[in-house]
Structures are given as structure tokens and as C-alpha cells.
Design a protein around this motif. Structure first.
Motif, PDB file in Angstrom:
ATOM      1  N   THR A   5       0.825  -1.203   0.000  1.00  0.00           N
ATOM      2  CA  THR A   5       0.000   0.000   0.000  1.00  0.00           C
ATOM      3  C   THR A   5       0.858   1.250   0.000  1.00  0.00           C
ATOM      4  O   THR A   5       0.548   2.245   0.598  1.00  0.00           O
ATOM      5  N   THR A   6       1.979   1.172  -0.709  1.00  0.00           N
ATOM      6  CA  THR A   6       2.849   2.335  -0.755  1.00  0.00           C
ATOM      7  C   THR A   6       2.550   3.120  -2.027  1.00  0.00           C
ATOM      8  O   THR A   6       2.380   2.554  -3.097  1.00  0.00           O
ATOM      9  N   TYR A   7       2.431   4.412  -1.855  1.00  0.00           N
ATOM     10  CA  TYR A   7       2.093   5.256  -2.989  1.00  0.00           C
ATOM     11  C   TYR A   7       3.345   5.915  -3.533  1.00  0.00           C
ATOM     12  O   TYR A   7       3.308   6.593  -4.536  1.00  0.00           O
ATOM     13  N   LYS A   8       4.445   5.676  -2.858  1.00  0.00           N
ATOM     14  CA  LYS A   8       5.676   6.395  -3.177  1.00  0.00           C
ATOM     15  C   LYS A   8       6.155   6.193  -4.608  1.00  0.00           C
ATOM     16  O   LYS A   8       6.789   7.069  -5.178  1.00  0.00           O
ATOM     17  N   ASP A   9       5.867   5.037  -5.170  1.00  0.00           N
ATOM     18  CA  ASP A   9       6.424   4.733  -6.486  1.00  0.00           C
ATOM     19  C   ASP A   9       5.438   4.819  -7.641  1.00  0.00           C
ATOM     20  O   ASP A   9       5.793   4.514  -8.774  1.00  0.00           O
ATOM     21  N   LYS A  10       4.217   5.221  -7.338  1.00  0.00           N
ATOM     22  CA  LYS A  10       3.244   5.330  -8.418  1.00  0.00           C
ATOM     23  C   LYS A  10       3.462   6.631  -9.176  1.00  0.00           C
ATOM     24  O   LYS A  10       3.514   7.703  -8.580  1.00  0.00           O
ATOM     25  N   LYS A  11       3.564   6.535 -10.477  1.00  0.00           N
ATOM     26  CA  LYS A  11       3.843   7.725 -11.298  1.00  0.00           C
ATOM     27  C   LYS A  11       2.541   8.416 -11.677  1.00  0.00           C
ATOM     28  O   LYS A  11       1.858   7.987 -12.612  1.00  0.00           O
ATOM     29  N   VAL A  12       2.214   9.423 -10.944  1.00  0.00           N
ATOM     30  CA  VAL A  12       0.908  10.072 -11.091  1.00  0.00           C
ATOM     31  C   VAL A  12       0.967  11.605 -11.042  1.00  0.00           C
ATOM     32  O   VAL A  12      -0.062  12.258 -11.162  1.00  0.00           O
ATOM     33  N   ILE A  13       2.166  12.157 -10.879  1.00  0.00           N
ATOM     34  CA  ILE A  13       2.265  13.605 -10.699  1.00  0.00           C
ATOM     35  C   ILE A  13       2.797  14.273 -11.964  1.00  0.00           C
ATOM     36  O   ILE A  13       3.825  13.866 -12.496  1.00  0.00           O
ATOM     37  N   THR A  14       2.077  15.281 -12.435  1.00  0.00           N
ATOM     38  CA  THR A  14       2.517  15.972 -13.654  1.00  0.00           C
ATOM     39  C   THR A  14       3.623  16.977 -13.349  1.00  0.00           C
ATOM     40  O   THR A  14       3.867  17.344 -12.202  1.00  0.00           O
ATOM     41  N   ILE A  15       4.294  17.422 -14.385  1.00  0.00           N
ATOM     42  CA  ILE A  15       5.528  18.191 -14.221  1.00  0.00           C
ATOM     43  C   ILE A  15       5.315  19.531 -13.514  1.00  0.00           C
ATOM     44  O   ILE A  15       6.201  20.000 -12.785  1.00  0.00           O
ATOM     45  N   GLY A  16       4.153  20.122 -13.710  1.00  0.00           N
ATOM     46  CA  GLY A  16       3.884  21.399 -13.060  1.00  0.00           C
ATOM     47  C   GLY A  16       3.876  21.258 -11.545  1.00  0.00           C
ATOM     48  O   GLY A  16       4.452  22.071 -10.822  1.00  0.00           O
ATOM     49  N   LYS A  49       4.714  11.817 -16.206  1.00  0.00           N
ATOM     50  CA  LYS A  49       4.138  11.481 -14.901  1.00  0.00           C
ATOM     51  C   LYS A  49       5.244  11.009 -13.961  1.00  0.00           C
ATOM     52  O   LYS A  49       6.000  10.103 -14.302  1.00  0.00           O
ATOM     53  N   TYR A  50       5.310  11.633 -12.787  1.00  0.00           N
ATOM     54  CA  TYR A  50       6.351  11.314 -11.810  1.00  0.00           C
ATOM     55  C   TYR A  50       5.756  10.733 -10.532  1.00  0.00           C
ATOM     56  O   TYR A  50       4.582  10.933 -10.229  1.00  0.00           O
ATOM     57  N   SER A  51       6.621  10.039  -9.769  1.00  0.00           N
ATOM     58  CA  SER A  51       6.219   9.506  -8.469  1.00  0.00           C
ATOM     59  C   SER A  51       6.796  10.394  -7.358  1.00  0.00           C
ATOM     60  O   SER A  51       7.656  11.238  -7.609  1.00  0.00           O
ATOM     61  N   PHE A  52       6.350  10.155  -6.122  1.00  0.00           N
ATOM     62  CA  PHE A  52       6.938  10.861  -4.990  1.00  0.00           C
ATOM     63  C   PHE A  52       8.417  10.510  -4.852  1.00  0.00           C
ATOM     64  O   PHE A  52       9.232  11.340  -4.462  1.00  0.00           O
ATOM     65  N   ALA A  53       8.747   9.262  -5.180  1.00  0.00           N
ATOM     66  CA  ALA A  53      10.152   8.858  -5.139  1.00  0.00           C
ATOM     67  C   ALA A  53      10.957   9.701  -6.130  1.00  0.00           C
ATOM     68  O   ALA A  53      12.084  10.125  -5.833  1.00  0.00           O
ATOM     69  N   ASP A  54      10.366   9.963  -7.292  1.00  0.00           N
ATOM     70  CA  ASP A  54      11.027  10.814  -8.274  1.00  0.00           C
ATOM     71  C   ASP A  54      11.239  12.214  -7.719  1.00  0.00           C
ATOM     72  O   ASP A  54      12.287  12.831  -7.930  1.00  0.00           O
ATOM     73  N   VAL A  55      10.233  12.710  -7.043  1.00  0.00           N
ATOM     74  CA  VAL A  55      10.323  14.048  -6.459  1.00  0.00           C
ATOM     75  C   VAL A  55      11.501  14.114  -5.480  1.00  0.00           C
ATOM     76  O   VAL A  55      12.298  15.051  -5.503  1.00  0.00           O
ATOM     77  N   GLU A  56      11.619  13.082  -4.652  1.00  0.00           N
ATOM     78  CA  GLU A  56      12.735  13.055  -3.692  1.00  0.00           C
ATOM     79  C   GLU A  56      14.070  12.961  -4.400  1.00  0.00           C
ATOM     80  O   GLU A  56      15.040  13.642  -4.035  1.00  0.00           O
ATOM     81  N   LEU A  57      14.099  12.122  -5.416  1.00  0.00           N
ATOM     82  CA  LEU A  57      15.336  11.969  -6.178  1.00  0.00           C
ATOM     83  C   LEU A  57      15.736  13.295  -6.817  1.00  0.00           C
ATOM     84  O   LEU A  57      16.915  13.688  -6.798  1.00  0.00           O
ATOM     85  N   LEU A  58      14.764  13.990  -7.341  1.00  0.00           N
ATOM     86  CA  LEU A  58      15.045  15.282  -7.977  1.00  0.00           C
ATOM     87  C   LEU A  58      15.659  16.268  -6.991  1.00  0.00           C
ATOM     88  O   LEU A  58      16.547  17.043  -7.338  1.00  0.00           O
TER      89      LEU A  58
END
Lengths: 111, 111
Positions: A5-16, A49-58
DNA sequence: CGTGTAAGGAATTCTGACACG
DNA sequence: CGTGTAAGGAATTCTGACACG
């Protein structure tokens, strides 16, 4: 351990939104993708589409860039880290096989 | 307990993605908002932003609608559930106050 | 090398309304 | 009541390129 039930890796966030969350410009985010540091998915229409993990990586990437590290170096670091992770996983899987076959004991190689 | 690294409640998903995740049409999603069942945030430009929690809630709503429950009923259910939650929280806070003042013991009211 | 920007176009989202029922 | 749809417009995102350095 493997929390499904982790949402961290789901790619659902747009670039804006990612831009707002990270403080990076869209230009920067797209550039880091060009340099193979980040791998968003795409909608059928082509939007990233990015995930929260992507956001952290960025944000980690941004810190390194600020420290003067070049994207090429960052990429090498990431590949190295990934290789180590793979090795670790492989080691654990092999140990798991052994435990399954010979039972779990507490010898020096069971950890 | 209060996991601060939870992404579940951050409103970062646009309606198109939510539509894909839930299988609901954008029309349906907007309508449930109109009926006060769901409360997305907005970008400066006016686009809706949802959380993973919202996505889950939408799927629960969809199930009830399928069962023939009207939006008005669903709304009342949600308000009731929210009130119960509030009561629970208040009760716990008061108990916390008491424990802080008189010490923690294991009497019949300390649970 | 890393980033800003103007350019033109395509995909995304918004609102209010008509329709069915 | 709940949902589909066409309509017109605004916000969002995309790519490739020029610029600076």
C-alpha cells in the motif's frame, strides 16, 4: 516489509506539480531526464508522470548540482548505487534459497 | 504512529490521472465534488488536485453508487463517520491530559 | 554544462448548459 | 438523480532551437 500500500512509487504527478514540490523549473526537470537521471512515465497524450520517489530523487539531484557535481557524475553514482543494491538483493535471494533447502540456522553465513 | 513521510494525503494528482486510477469519468468525479463528497485542491490556474486518499474515497463512493445509494445518503454517512472520529480524537486528547497530570496507571479509564 | 526563453502546437482541464429520465 | 456530450476558452505540457558561457 514489502508494503503493497505504498504510494511512493506510483507515477501520477505531472511536471507542473513536481516543479512546485521541488522548486525546480520544468526546464531543469526535463533536462535531468535528458541526462538519464530521472525516468518519468507518459500519459497516452505524452505528458510526463512522476512519483513521490522521483520528487525526492530530484531534490537530491538538485543538491548535488548546487555542489558543483556534473550530471554525468551523478549518473555514475546512481548506477553504482543501483549495482550495489542489485548485488545485495541477489545475495539475499541466494541465502533465502539455502535457508529453504537446508533450514534456518544461526551460523556465520546465515545473516 | 503519526507517520510524517506519508504521501497519501498530499493533493498532487490531476483529474485525468484520477480518472485512470479509479475508472470513473471526469464528469463523475466533478459531480461527486459538486455533491460535497470529495474536496480537491486547485492549482493557481484552477485545475483540480487530488490525493491518493481521495482516489480511495472515490472508489468507495463508486461502490456505493453502484449499490444504489444516493449521493445525499453517502454524504450523511461520511459526516457521521467524521463526527465519530472527532469524538474519538477528543476523548483521547482528554485522556492524554489526565495522564499527563495524574500519571499513567492501568485503571478502568486509562485505556 | 546547465538553464532561460520565445514559438507553435497539441493535450488537458474548466465551466455552464442541454439531454435523458 | 447521475451521467454523457458538444462548446468555447484557458491553463498545461511538449519539442526543438537559439542564447549564454
Amino acid at each position: 516489509m514489502a508494503d503493497e500500500t505504498t504510494y511512493k512509487d506510483k507515477k501520477v504527478i505531472t511536471i507542473g506539480i513536481v516543479s512546485e514540490l521541488t522548486g525546480l523549473s520544468e526546464r531543469q526537470i526535463r533536462y535531468y531526464e535528458e541526462r538519464k537521471l530521472i525516468f518519468p512515465e507518459r500519459t497516452p497524450g505524452g505528458s510526463r508522470k512522476y512519483s513521490f520517489a522521483d520528487v525526492e530523487l530530484l531534490m537530491e539531484i538538485a543538491n548535488k548540482i548546487e555542489d558543483g557535481v556534473q550530471t554525468h557524475e551523478i549518473r555514475k553514482e546512481m548506477i553504482r548505487a543501483q549495482n550495489n543494491l542489485n548485488k545485495e538483493v541477489k545475495r539475499k535471494m541466494i541465502q533465502g534459497q539455502l535457508n529453504a533447502q537446508f533450514g534456518i540456522r544461526n551460523g556465520p553465513f546465515s545473516k
